[in-house]
Design a protein around this motif. Structure first.
Motif, PDB file in Angstrom:
ATOM      1  N   ASP A 287      40.129  80.675  35.666  1.00  7.01           N
ATOM      2  CA  ASP A 287      40.329  79.283  35.262  1.00  7.01           C
ATOM      3  C   ASP A 287      41.026  78.976  33.948  1.00  7.01           C
ATOM      4  OD1 ASP A 287      39.057  78.938  37.466  1.00  7.01           O
ATOM      5  OD2 ASP A 287      37.313  77.593  36.822  1.00  7.01           O
ATOM      6  N   SER A 288      41.889  78.147  33.714  1.00  6.16           N
ATOM      7  CA  SER A 288      42.605  77.552  32.557  1.00  6.16           C
ATOM      8  C   SER A 288      41.564  77.352  31.437  1.00  6.16           C
ATOM      9  CB  SER A 288      43.377  76.444  32.615  1.00  6.16           C
ATOM     10  OG  SER A 288      43.732  75.987  31.396  1.00  6.16           O
TER      11      SER A 288
ATOM     12  N   GLY B 265      32.088  78.343  32.935  1.00  5.24           N
ATOM     13  CA  GLY B 265      32.875  78.826  31.610  1.00  5.24           C
ATOM     14  C   GLY B 265      33.882  77.708  31.249  1.00  5.24           C
ATOM     15  N   ALA B 266      33.858  76.665  31.856  1.00  2.88           N
ATOM     16  CA  ALA B 266      34.916  75.783  31.473  1.00  2.88           C
ATOM     17  C   ALA B 266      34.281  74.928  30.123  1.00  2.88           C
ATOM     18  CB  ALA B 266      34.982  74.560  32.671  1.00  2.88           C
ATOM     19  N   THR B 267      35.516  74.336  29.407  1.00  2.00           N
ATOM     20  CA  THR B 267      35.361  73.583  28.131  1.00  2.00           C
ATOM     21  C   THR B 267      35.502  72.289  28.935  1.00  2.00           C
ATOM     22  OG1 THR B 267      36.425  75.178  26.958  1.00  2.00           O
ATOM     23  CG2 THR B 267      36.141  73.069  25.882  1.00  2.00           C
ATOM     24  N   VAL B 268      34.689  71.192  28.518  1.00  2.00           N
ATOM     25  CA  VAL B 268      34.764  69.866  29.156  1.00  2.00           C
ATOM     26  C   VAL B 268      34.945  68.947  27.715  1.00  2.00           C
ATOM     27  CG1 VAL B 268      33.543  70.475  30.969  1.00  2.00           C
ATOM     28  CG2 VAL B 268      32.442  69.172  29.222  1.00  2.00           C
ATOM     29  N   GLU B 269      35.397  67.734  28.024  1.00  2.00           N
ATOM     30  CA  GLU B 269      35.639  66.747  27.103  1.00  2.00           C
ATOM     31  C   GLU B 269      35.387  65.357  27.808  1.00  2.00           C
ATOM     32  OE1 GLU B 269      39.528  65.521  24.799  1.00  2.00           O
ATOM     33  OE2 GLU B 269      39.230  67.697  24.596  1.00  2.00           O
ATOM     34  N   TYR B 270      34.673  64.511  27.110  1.00  2.00           N
ATOM     35  CA  TYR B 270      34.220  63.322  27.801  1.00  2.00           C
ATOM     36  C   TYR B 270      35.310  62.249  27.003  1.00  2.00           C
ATOM     37  CZ  TYR B 270      30.232  65.843  29.116  1.00  2.00           C
ATOM     38  OH  TYR B 270      29.719  66.816  29.739  1.00  2.00           O
ATOM     39  N   VAL B 271      35.739  61.306  27.906  1.00  4.65           N
ATOM     40  CA  VAL B 271      36.614  60.255  27.578  1.00  4.65           C
ATOM     41  C   VAL B 271      36.337  59.026  28.107  1.00  4.65           C
ATOM     42  CG1 VAL B 271      39.231  59.751  27.344  1.00  4.65           C
ATOM     43  CG2 VAL B 271      38.676  62.209  27.963  1.00  4.65           C
ATOM     44  N   SER B 272      36.010  58.153  27.260  1.00  2.00           N
ATOM     45  CA  SER B 272      35.933  56.706  27.688  1.00  2.00           C
ATOM     46  C   SER B 272      36.852  56.004  28.167  1.00  2.00           C
ATOM     47  CB  SER B 272      35.058  55.955  26.426  1.00  2.00           C
ATOM     48  OG  SER B 272      35.146  54.642  26.808  1.00  2.00           O
ATOM     49  N   THR B 273      36.831  55.941  29.450  1.00  8.00           N
ATOM     50  CA  THR B 273      37.952  55.216  30.196  1.00  8.00           C
ATOM     51  C   THR B 273      37.827  53.868  31.008  1.00  8.00           C
ATOM     52  OG1 THR B 273      38.559  57.402  30.629  1.00  8.00           O
ATOM     53  CG2 THR B 273      39.775  55.971  31.680  1.00  8.00           C
TER      54      THR B 273
ATOM     55  N   PHE C 203      44.078  70.130  39.697  1.00  8.44           N
ATOM     56  CA  PHE C 203      42.631  70.541  39.436  1.00  8.44           C
ATOM     57  C   PHE C 203      42.362  71.825  40.308  1.00  8.44           C
ATOM     58  CE2 PHE C 203      38.526  69.144  37.574  1.00  8.44           C
ATOM     59  CZ  PHE C 203      37.668  70.203  37.733  1.00  8.44           C
ATOM     60  N   PRO C 204      42.670  72.067  41.419  1.00  5.53           N
ATOM     61  CA  PRO C 204      42.080  73.311  42.444  1.00  5.53           C
ATOM     62  C   PRO C 204      42.924  74.500  41.755  1.00  5.53           C
ATOM     63  CG  PRO C 204      42.503  71.339  43.575  1.00  5.53           C
ATOM     64  CD  PRO C 204      42.986  70.812  42.416  1.00  5.53           C
ATOM     65  N   THR C 205      44.220  74.304  41.368  1.00  2.00           N
ATOM     66  CA  THR C 205      44.905  75.452  41.057  1.00  2.00           C
ATOM     67  C   THR C 205      44.690  75.897  39.365  1.00  2.00           C
ATOM     68  OG1 THR C 205      46.750  74.049  40.671  1.00  2.00           O
ATOM     69  CG2 THR C 205      46.705  75.569  42.699  1.00  2.00           C
ATOM     70  N   LYS C 206      44.431  74.949  38.859  1.00  2.00           N
ATOM     71  CA  LYS C 206      44.279  75.088  37.330  1.00  2.00           C
ATOM     72  C   LYS C 206      42.775  75.661  36.794  1.00  2.00           C
ATOM     73  CE  LYS C 206      45.171  73.179  32.762  1.00  2.00           C
ATOM     74  NZ  LYS C 206      46.048  72.127  31.983  1.00  2.00           N
ATOM     75  N   TRP C 207      41.853  74.903  37.635  1.00  6.34           N
ATOM     76  CA  TRP C 207      40.487  75.358  37.213  1.00  6.34           C
ATOM     77  C   TRP C 207      39.712  75.796  38.501  1.00  6.34           C
ATOM     78  CZ3 TRP C 207      42.064  70.869  35.041  1.00  6.34           C
ATOM     79  CH2 TRP C 207      42.337  70.567  33.732  1.00  6.34           C
TER      80      TRP C 207
ATOM     81  N   ALA D  36      35.847  75.848  38.672  1.00  6.68           N
ATOM     82  CA  ALA D  36      35.067  74.641  38.349  1.00  6.68           C
ATOM     83  C   ALA D  36      35.327  73.735  39.702  1.00  6.68           C
ATOM     84  CB  ALA D  36      35.950  74.052  37.154  1.00  6.68           C
ATOM     85  N   TYR D  37      36.481  73.959  40.471  1.00  6.49           N
ATOM     86  CA  TYR D  37      36.821  73.046  41.396  1.00  6.49           C
ATOM     87  C   TYR D  37      35.870  73.376  42.624  1.00  6.49           C
ATOM     88  CZ  TYR D  37      39.369  70.123  44.818  1.00  6.49           C
ATOM     89  OH  TYR D  37      39.539  68.941  45.873  1.00  6.49           O
ATOM     90  N   ALA D  38      35.733  74.559  42.883  1.00  2.00           N
ATOM     91  CA  ALA D  38      34.723  75.088  44.031  1.00  2.00           C
ATOM     92  C   ALA D  38      33.309  74.316  43.584  1.00  2.00           C
ATOM     93  CB  ALA D  38      34.548  76.715  43.912  1.00  2.00           C
TER      94      ALA D  38
END
Ligand code: TMO
Length: 317
Positions: free
Chosen positions: A25-26, A55-63, A259-263, A266-268
């Motif tokens: 994963d990226s 193992g992903a890093t996540v960020e929350y973005v108010s949208t 998303f599915p190819t980059k991570w 995480a996508y699974a």
């Protein structure tokens, strides 16, 4: 020389197949939007914490909850985990049709978003929950701002409920006033309920409100997909939105097409996440009744549902 070329070629092929078989994963952060209602904010942190376990890093973005579909299309955010059919079905379907967003999963939860009133209102306005009972008592729902028309207290405008169109199409003697926030809806409900004053406002299920108040949704003419596109459909032959919202609306997870190819790992996991009505109601309750911060509420939900999410993050399952 020839041998060298051959072995370089072989190495290249090995490197290539290696990278395909063991695609990692990226390390780029997965951007998760947060919106303006509590189950969504808590759920976003649950989703984030589950993706972090891969193992992903996540960020929350108010949208904004409508703009998010364009943002997901452009890869500015990477998923939307509470796609409510009633409020966001149109915006979601548009970007799916464009091919820039994928329909990643459908939760078990069934959703409804609609005009709603606490039960005592039935004594004030007999004939409810049938929508055509409303006009006879419209004035009882009036405020200084809307008098002599009744007030319908709608949600924040980004939920795009087309209430004003519905009022017009069904010839309701009401005016739509949009609350600035979900909290403003609940504050108005609480003060009306204390005094047993008439109120009709936007609500939805699953939500924490059903744990606090008895109440019902107004029954409008049954939703049909044509109602929002085809003026000739329904009782008003010249206008759209002469119907209610879907009663068994879906709740979906959307993802940016890359998303599915980059991570992939995480996508699974994202595809296995599956919230029930109770999960969404509990997520709202932890924030709105128990007053927990989103991350703390997410930890509580995760602690209470360990066997379920362990299966979601297990690559073998
Ligand atoms: C999208 N909402 C649950 C606020 O109706």
């Amino acid at each position: 020389m020839k041998k060298l070329v051959q072995s370089t070629g072989l190495a290249a092929i090995l490197a290539l197949t290696g990278s395909m078989a063991f695609a990692e994963d990226s390390t780029d952060a997965i951007k998760i939007p947060t919106h303006n209602w509590s189950s969504q904010i808590v759920g976003a942190h649950i989703v984030g914490k589950l993706l972090e376990k891969t193992g992903a890093t996540v960020e929350y973005v108010s949208t904004d909850s409508q703009v998010v579909y364009t943002a997901a299309c452009e890869g500015d955010v990477h998923l939307v985990h509470e796609v409510w059919e009633g409020a966001f079905g149109v915006a979601f379907q548009k970007v799916v049709d464009e091919g820039c967003v994928v329909d990643a999963a459908t939760h078990d939860a069934k959703t409804r978003e609609e005009w709603w009133y606490p039960s005592y209102v039935e004594e004030i306005c007999p004939g409810l929950p049938a929508w055509d009972a409303l006009n006879a008592c419209a004035e009882k729902f009036a405020t200084a701002e809307t008098s002599p028309k009744g007030r319908f207290l709608g949600g924040p405008v980004d939920w795009l409920k087309h209430d004003a169109e519905r009022v017009e199409a069904l010839d309701l003697n009401f005016e739509v006033v949009n609350a600035g926030s979900a909290a403003a809806l609940w504050a108005e409900l609480e003060s009306a309920a204390k005094r047993k004053e008439p109120i009709v406002l936007f609500n939805w299920t699953p939500n924490f409100i059903e744990a606090l108040y008895e109440g019902k949704f107004v029954e409008f003419p049954e939703f049909d997909a044509k109602c929002k596109d085809d003026p000739s459909w329904g009782t008003n032959k010249d206008m759209t939105y002469d119907c209610g919202n879907p009663k068994d609306g879906y709740l979906k997870i959307a993802a940016w097409k890359e998303f599915p190819t980059k991570w992939p790992k995480a996508y699974a996991v994202l595809q296995k996440i599956n919230f029930t009505n109770m999960d969404v109601a509990v997520q709202a309750k932890l924030a709105d009744i128990d007053n927990m911060e989103p991350a703390q509420a997410a930890d509580k939900w995760l602690a209470d549902n360990e066997s379920r999410w362990k299966a979601w993050i297990d690559p073998a399952s």
